[in-house]
Design a protein around this motif. Structure first.
Motif, PDB file in Angstrom:
ATOM      1  N   SER A  92       0.809  -1.222   0.000  1.00 57.78           N
ATOM      2  CA  SER A  92       0.000   0.000   0.000  1.00 57.78           C
ATOM      3  C   SER A  92       0.847   1.279   0.000  1.00 57.78           C
ATOM      4  N   VAL A  93       2.160   1.133  -0.060  1.00 57.44           N
ATOM      5  CA  VAL A  93       3.045   2.303  -0.056  1.00 57.44           C
ATOM      6  C   VAL A  93       2.741   3.185  -1.271  1.00 57.44           C
ATOM      7  N   GLY A  94       2.474   4.439  -1.025  1.00 53.58           N
ATOM      8  CA  GLY A  94       2.141   5.366  -2.102  1.00 53.58           C
ATOM      9  C   GLY A  94       0.650   5.456  -2.369  1.00 53.58           C
ATOM     10  N   LEU A  95      -0.089   4.438  -1.940  1.00 52.68           N
ATOM     11  CA  LEU A  95      -1.534   4.410  -2.180  1.00 52.68           C
ATOM     12  C   LEU A  95      -2.313   5.003  -1.006  1.00 52.68           C
ATOM     13  N   ALA A  96      -1.764   4.879   0.191  1.00 50.84           N
ATOM     14  CA  ALA A  96      -2.443   5.383   1.394  1.00 50.84           C
ATOM     15  C   ALA A  96      -1.406   5.964   2.335  1.00 50.84           C
ATOM     16  N   TRP A  97      -1.865   6.929   3.113  1.00 50.49           N
ATOM     17  CA  TRP A  97      -0.985   7.540   4.122  1.00 50.49           C
ATOM     18  C   TRP A  97      -1.843   8.312   5.116  1.00 50.49           C
ATOM     19  N   GLY A  98      -1.450   8.266   6.385  1.00 52.77           N
ATOM     20  CA  GLY A  98      -2.178   9.027   7.399  1.00 52.77           C
ATOM     21  C   GLY A  98      -3.577   8.525   7.644  1.00 52.77           C
ATOM     22  N   PHE A  99      -3.773   7.210   7.579  1.00 52.17           N
ATOM     23  CA  PHE A  99      -5.057   6.542   7.841  1.00 52.17           C
ATOM     24  C   PHE A  99      -6.056   6.624   6.676  1.00 52.17           C
ATOM     25  N   VAL A 100      -5.711   7.282   5.569  1.00 55.30           N
ATOM     26  CA  VAL A 100      -6.652   7.395   4.449  1.00 55.30           C
ATOM     27  C   VAL A 100      -5.953   7.098   3.125  1.00 55.30           C
ATOM     28  N   ILE A 101      -6.758   6.725   2.145  1.00 58.00           N
ATOM     29  CA  ILE A 101      -6.254   6.600   0.777  1.00 58.00           C
ATOM     30  C   ILE A 101      -5.892   7.999   0.286  1.00 58.00           C
ATOM     31  N   THR A 102      -4.735   8.143  -0.319  1.00 55.59           N
ATOM     32  CA  THR A 102      -4.287   9.475  -0.721  1.00 55.59           C
ATOM     33  C   THR A 102      -5.196  10.037  -1.824  1.00 55.59           C
ATOM     34  N   PRO A 103      -5.368  11.356  -1.869  1.00 56.23           N
ATOM     35  CA  PRO A 103      -6.195  11.947  -2.923  1.00 56.23           C
ATOM     36  C   PRO A 103      -5.640  11.679  -4.314  1.00 56.23           C
ATOM     37  N   GLY A 104      -4.324  11.533  -4.427  1.00 61.15           N
ATOM     38  CA  GLY A 104      -3.731  11.199  -5.721  1.00 61.15           C
ATOM     39  C   GLY A 104      -4.167   9.828  -6.210  1.00 61.15           C
ATOM     40  N   THR A 105      -4.223   8.867  -5.289  1.00 59.94           N
ATOM     41  CA  THR A 105      -4.682   7.515  -5.629  1.00 59.94           C
ATOM     42  C   THR A 105      -6.151   7.530  -6.033  1.00 59.94           C
ATOM     43  N   PHE A 106      -6.963   8.216  -5.242  1.00 60.49           N
ATOM     44  CA  PHE A 106      -8.402   8.261  -5.537  1.00 60.49           C
ATOM     45  C   PHE A 106      -8.666   8.994  -6.848  1.00 60.49           C
ATOM     46  N   ASN A 107      -7.854   9.996  -7.131  1.00 57.01           N
ATOM     47  CA  ASN A 107      -7.989  10.726  -8.399  1.00 57.01           C
ATOM     48  C   ASN A 107      -7.780   9.789  -9.589  1.00 57.01           C
ATOM     49  N   GLN A 108      -6.857   8.846  -9.443  1.00 61.18           N
ATOM     50  CA  GLN A 108      -6.624   7.861 -10.512  1.00 61.18           C
ATOM     51  C   GLN A 108      -7.851   6.989 -10.741  1.00 61.18           C
ATOM     52  N   MET A 109      -8.549   6.642  -9.677  1.00 59.95           N
ATOM     53  CA  MET A 109      -9.766   5.831  -9.809  1.00 59.95           C
ATOM     54  C   MET A 109     -10.832   6.577 -10.596  1.00 59.95           C
ATOM     55  N   ILE A 110     -10.947   7.870 -10.328  1.00 61.33           N
ATOM     56  CA  ILE A 110     -11.956   8.672 -11.033  1.00 61.33           C
ATOM     57  C   ILE A 110     -11.557   8.856 -12.488  1.00 61.33           C
ATOM     58  N   MET A 111     -10.277   9.078 -12.732  1.00 60.59           N
ATOM     59  CA  MET A 111      -9.793   9.252 -14.110  1.00 60.59           C
ATOM     60  C   MET A 111     -10.083   8.023 -14.963  1.00 60.59           C
ATOM     61  N   GLN A 112      -9.970   6.848 -14.352  1.00 61.83           N
ATOM     62  CA  GLN A 112     -10.215   5.602 -15.077  1.00 61.83           C
ATOM     63  C   GLN A 112     -11.679   5.167 -14.988  1.00 61.83           C
ATOM     64  N   ASN A 113     -12.490   5.968 -14.292  1.00 63.43           N
ATOM     65  CA  ASN A 113     -13.911   5.651 -14.086  1.00 63.43           C
ATOM     66  C   ASN A 113     -14.084   4.242 -13.505  1.00 63.43           C
ATOM     67  N   ALA A 114     -13.215   3.921 -12.539  1.00 62.39           N
ATOM     68  CA  ALA A 114     -13.238   2.594 -11.912  1.00 62.39           C
ATOM     69  C   ALA A 114     -14.268   2.610 -10.784  1.00 62.39           C
ATOM     70  N   LEU A 115     -15.502   2.417 -11.129  1.00 64.44           N
ATOM     71  CA  LEU A 115     -16.604   2.567 -10.170  1.00 64.44           C
ATOM     72  C   LEU A 115     -16.559   1.549  -9.044  1.00 64.44           C
ATOM     73  N   ARG A 116     -16.280   0.297  -9.382  1.00 61.47           N
ATOM     74  CA  ARG A 116     -16.272  -0.744  -8.349  1.00 61.47           C
ATOM     75  C   ARG A 116     -15.116  -0.519  -7.372  1.00 61.47           C
TER      76      ARG A 116
END
Length: 346
Positions: A92-116
């Motif tokens: 999970s290194v780079g994907l989450a930090w400080g108890f939450v998924i990083t906004p950069g990681t979540f932004n990638q999900m939205i960019m790819q429209n990965a709904l699930r």
């Protein structure tokens, strides 16, 4: 002493210990573990559910995400929950930090429209939760990106988990003060379909009817759907509409009027026994503004008069848009919804 700013910071919410003093070393050690556990739980909830500005992700974590993208992006393209959970579980290194998924990681999900995958992230099923109101390092929020992508399903998902439509962009890397609504409306108006088919003379009445005709075609349905969804959750919608009118932005005015007409009709203002809806309010503002411009024209020099006359022309065109969509908007909306979506291309 903690400052009031720090006390109100949702990233580091205040913690008040309710436990009494420890009697011995063993109890003290146990109490420390309990306090630490309570603090972690408090941070986890606060950071995942409150509005977080700015991005708190350290540069080292952002760099780690860049190195993880070759593995992450293909998973998101497939929208594979199994592979997504597996990646988080093992690295999970780079994907989450400080108890939450990083906004950069979540932004990638939205960019790819990965709904699930986005749903799993918002639910916290990978050991961390994504916050739908956590600003990323570029100065915008998840809903801004979903609006830019015209993903109605992603917008609905974000709203289900508490995304706010009233958060504005901040920072040097973005145009400041943009709502998700602005992103949806203004990107819709940049669609090449509109640019290539609109009449060049904005002051011509035919321009207004041509604009409405184009917006009712299947090619524009996805854009109107996106604007409609976001407009329903946007505060002070009439103020945003009036700003487009004052700025002479006819296309933006038409998109917002047509897409958000249901909400505009529900806006009401009561003065005595008279109840006025949103269309009447905007219509009255346009009329009053035209009268005010006429008064200015009578008092100004020729150069200023030319600009005022141009403003007056645009205001009258906007008033025509308001009247047409007020009278025929429901029939136009039924027509738009009855047709399948056209090809999406910017």
């Amino acid at each position: 002493m903690t400052s009031s700013t720090e006390e109100n910071d949702p990233w580091n919410p205040p913690y008040q210990c309710t436990h009494g003093p420890a009697k011995d070393l063993a109890e003290h050690t146990k109490l420390l573990k309990l306090v630490l556990s309570e603090k972690c739980a408090l941070f986890e909830v606060s950071r995942a559910t409150n509005t977080i500005v700015p991005d708190r992700t350290p540069e080292s974590v952002k760099d780690a995400l860049v190195g993880k993208l070759p593995r992450l992006v293909p998973i998101l393209e497939k929208d594979s929950v199994r592979l997504f959970v597996k990646l988080f579980k093992h690295d999970s290194v780079g994907l989450a930090w400080g108890f939450v998924i990083t906004p950069g990681t979540f932004n990638q999900m939205i960019m790819q429209n990965a709904l699930r995958c986005a749903k799993v992230a918002l639910q916290g099923k990978v050991g961390f939760r994504a916050n739908p109101n956590y600003m990323n390092s570029h100065g915008y929020f998840p809903l801004h990106k979903a609006a830019e992508m015209f993903s109605a399903d992603m917008i609905k998902l974000l709203f289900c988990y508490g995304a706010s439509a009233n958060l504005r962009t901040v920072g040097p890397e973005v145009i400041e003060g943009l709502l998700p609504l602005h992103v949806a409306v203004e990107n819709a108006c940049q669609h090449k379909f509109l640019e290539e088919n609109l009449l060049p003379d904005k002051g011509n009445t035919d321009h207004v009817y041509r604009l409405i005709q184009l917006l009712c075609l299947p090619e524009m349905k996805i854009f109107l759907d996106t604007v409609r969804l976001i407009a329903e959750r946007t505060d002070d919608l009439l103020a945003e509409l009036w700003k487009y009118i004052k700025d002479g932005k006819l296309s933006e005015t038409a998109v917002l009027l047509l897409a958000a007409q249901k909400k505009i009709r529900t806006v009401s203002y009561e003065n005595g026994n008279i109840k006025t809806d949103g269309f009447s309010i905007i219509s009255n503002l346009c009329t009053e503004n035209v009268v005010a411009i006429d008064s200015e024209i009578a008092q100004n020099r020729a150069r200023k008069k030319q600009q005022l006359k141009a403003d007056k022309k645009l205001r009258r065109m906007a008033l025509l848009l308001v009247i047409v969509i007020c009278e025929a908007g429901e029939a136009l909306d039924a027509y738009i919804r009855a047709h399948p979506e056209g090809p999406y291309a910017m």
